[in-house]
Design an enzyme around this catalytic site. Structure first.
Site, PDB file in Angstrom:
ATOM      1  N   ASN A 193       0.880  -1.172   0.000  1.00 40.43           N
ATOM      2  CA  ASN A 193       0.000   0.000   0.000  1.00 40.43           C
ATOM      3  C   ASN A 193       0.917   1.221   0.000  1.00 40.43           C
ATOM      4  O   ASN A 193       1.494   1.561   1.020  1.00 40.43           O
ATOM      5  CB  ASN A 193      -0.880  -0.036   1.263  1.00 40.43           C
ATOM      6  CG  ASN A 193      -1.701   1.229   1.438  1.00 40.43           C
ATOM      7  OD1 ASN A 193      -1.785   2.054   0.529  1.00 40.43           O
ATOM      8  ND2 ASN A 193      -2.299   1.379   2.606  1.00 40.43           N
TER       9      ASN A 193
ATOM     10  N   LYS B  79       0.190   4.269  -0.352  1.00 44.10           N
ATOM     11  CA  LYS B  79      -0.428   5.487   0.209  1.00 44.10           C
ATOM     12  C   LYS B  79      -0.166   6.684  -0.715  1.00 44.10           C
ATOM     13  O   LYS B  79      -0.055   6.499  -1.919  1.00 44.10           O
ATOM     14  CB  LYS B  79       0.071   5.702   1.642  1.00 44.10           C
ATOM     15  CG  LYS B  79      -0.114   4.452   2.493  1.00 44.10           C
ATOM     16  CD  LYS B  79       0.040   4.671   3.965  1.00 44.10           C
ATOM     17  CE  LYS B  79      -0.175   3.340   4.690  1.00 44.10           C
ATOM     18  NZ  LYS B  79      -0.163   3.461   6.136  1.00 44.10           N
TER      19      LYS B  79
ATOM     20  N   HIS C  71      -9.624   1.413   4.829  1.00 42.08           N
ATOM     21  CA  HIS C  71      -8.350   1.587   5.539  1.00 42.08           C
ATOM     22  C   HIS C  71      -8.558   2.559   6.701  1.00 42.08           C
ATOM     23  O   HIS C  71      -9.339   3.506   6.594  1.00 42.08           O
ATOM     24  CB  HIS C  71      -7.286   2.113   4.572  1.00 42.08           C
ATOM     25  CG  HIS C  71      -5.914   2.087   5.155  1.00 42.08           C
ATOM     26  ND1 HIS C  71      -5.467   3.044   6.042  1.00 42.08           N
ATOM     27  CD2 HIS C  71      -4.898   1.192   5.020  1.00 42.08           C
ATOM     28  CE1 HIS C  71      -4.233   2.741   6.415  1.00 42.08           C
ATOM     29  NE2 HIS C  71      -3.864   1.622   5.809  1.00 42.08           N
TER      30      HIS C  71
ATOM     31  N   GLU D 284      -6.894   4.950   7.712  1.00 39.95           N
ATOM     32  CA  GLU D 284      -6.650   6.372   7.382  1.00 39.95           C
ATOM     33  C   GLU D 284      -7.869   6.979   6.681  1.00 39.95           C
ATOM     34  O   GLU D 284      -8.149   8.173   6.835  1.00 39.95           O
ATOM     35  CB  GLU D 284      -5.373   6.496   6.538  1.00 39.95           C
ATOM     36  CG  GLU D 284      -4.135   6.249   7.403  1.00 39.95           C
ATOM     37  CD  GLU D 284      -2.930   5.658   6.700  1.00 39.95           C
ATOM     38  OE1 GLU D 284      -2.901   5.620   5.458  1.00 39.95           O
ATOM     39  OE2 GLU D 284      -2.007   5.214   7.410  1.00 39.95           O
TER      40      GLU D 284
ATOM     41  N   GLU E 160      -5.474  -4.588  10.603  1.00 39.95           N
ATOM     42  CA  GLU E 160      -4.436  -3.586  10.818  1.00 39.95           C
ATOM     43  C   GLU E 160      -4.733  -2.826  12.109  1.00 39.95           C
ATOM     44  O   GLU E 160      -5.523  -1.875  12.094  1.00 39.95           O
ATOM     45  CB  GLU E 160      -4.400  -2.606   9.647  1.00 39.95           C
ATOM     46  CG  GLU E 160      -4.088  -3.253   8.319  1.00 39.95           C
ATOM     47  CD  GLU E 160      -3.515  -2.250   7.332  1.00 39.95           C
ATOM     48  OE1 GLU E 160      -2.422  -2.512   6.808  1.00 39.95           O
ATOM     49  OE2 GLU E 160      -4.131  -1.211   7.086  1.00 39.95           O
TER      50      GLU E 160
ATOM     51  N   GLY F  50       2.432   2.469  10.785  1.00 36.96           N
ATOM     52  CA  GLY F  50       3.416   3.533  10.620  1.00 36.96           C
ATOM     53  C   GLY F  50       4.107   3.941  11.911  1.00 36.96           C
ATOM     54  O   GLY F  50       4.789   4.962  11.960  1.00 36.96           O
TER      55      GLY F  50
ATOM     56  N   SER G 237       3.287  -1.937  10.388  1.00 35.04           N
ATOM     57  CA  SER G 237       4.739  -2.010  10.598  1.00 35.04           C
ATOM     58  C   SER G 237       5.324  -3.389  10.278  1.00 35.04           C
ATOM     59  O   SER G 237       6.213  -3.869  10.987  1.00 35.04           O
ATOM     60  CB  SER G 237       5.103  -1.572  12.018  1.00 35.04           C
ATOM     61  OG  SER G 237       4.703  -0.230  12.232  1.00 35.04           O
TER      62      SER G 237
END
Ligand code: PGA
Length: 246
Positions: A9, A11, A94, A96, A164, A170, A209
């Site tokens: 991904n 991003k 996701h 985000e 996730e 991250g 991560s």
């Protein structure tokens, strides 16, 4: 037997030049037998990536799609446009998107429906925040996200779920292999209870991560069928090591 799947991904990262060099490196590596690989660039980089990956074993996906089929939705991209271009995958829900664009489970469900209808294979993301985990709510939060996004859907043969944990994305913090396995087992149990889903055949990815040095331990867990990789997917050497660990 579920085939392992490793998805990058990217991003909101990359330029034409950096993508050329990343793919140059990735495509020069021999495909790993038994492992499926995909990369998900931004919408604007899709044509470049599709062209470069055209005759390779690397499939291409998008990071999102509209919940509507077509029409007056400025700034949106329809699932059918993505599938017509040659995308195979689409990441949906996701964290985000949930955090910065207020995506609800109902919106994710609508996206799953249009994506499947357009022939895309959805990667539905779920995961709890640190506060929710500390409050002992991780499994109930994830189960509710799954129910909200998947209940009542038809044709989920190609479904992939990515677990996730928000606190691991991250941050450099990874769920331990046991924490991840426990949640994946819970997810598979939850999928068993949703009509129309073959839980044993559905691939469950871990994300948050994932790196070259923790991938093998994660992949060794019985209910972890691959990874959704963010930061480490932007470095060819790291992404290749993760694929090799699969
Ligand atoms: P990360 O991102 O690997 O950089 O933690 C994973 C993701 O958000 O899909």
């Amino acid at each position: 037997m579920r085939q392992l799947l490793v998805v990058g991904n990217w991003k909101m990262n990359g330029s034409r030049a950096s993508i050329n060099s990343l793919l140059d490196d990735l495509l020069s590596a021999p495909a790993v037998a038994g492992t499926e690989v995909a990369v998900c660039p931004t919408y604007v980089h899709l044509p470049q990536v599709l062209e470069l990956c055209a005759s390779s074993a690397i499939a291409v996906g998008a990071q999102d799609c509209s919940h509507m089929q077509s029409g007056a939705y400025t700034g949106e991209v329809a699932a059918v446009m993505l599938s017509e271009m040659g995308c195979r995958w689409v990441i949906l829900g996701h964290s985000e998107r949930r955090q910065y664009h207020a995506e609800s489970d109902a919106l994710v469900a609508a996206k799953v429906a249009v994506a499947v209808e357009a022939g895309l294979q959805p990667i539905v993301c779920v995961g709890e925040t640190r506060e929710q985990r500390e409050a002992g709510e991780a499994q109930s939060v994830v189960s509710a996200q799954l129910q909200g996004a998947l209940k009542g859907q038809v044709n989920l043969d190609s479904l992939v779920v990515a677990y996730e944990p928000v606190w691991a994305i991250g941050t450099g913090l990874t769920a331990t292999p046991q924490q991840a396995q426990d949640m994946h087992e819970c997810i598979r149990g939850c999928l068993e209870g949703i009509e129309g889903i073959d839980a044993q055949a559905t691939r469950l990815l871990y994300g948050g991560s994932v790196k070259a040095d923790n991938a093998a331990q994660l992949f060794a867990q019985p209910d972890i069928d691959g990874a959704l990789v963010g930061g480490a997917a932007l470095k060819a050497a790291d992404f290749k090591s993760i694929i090799a660990a699969a």
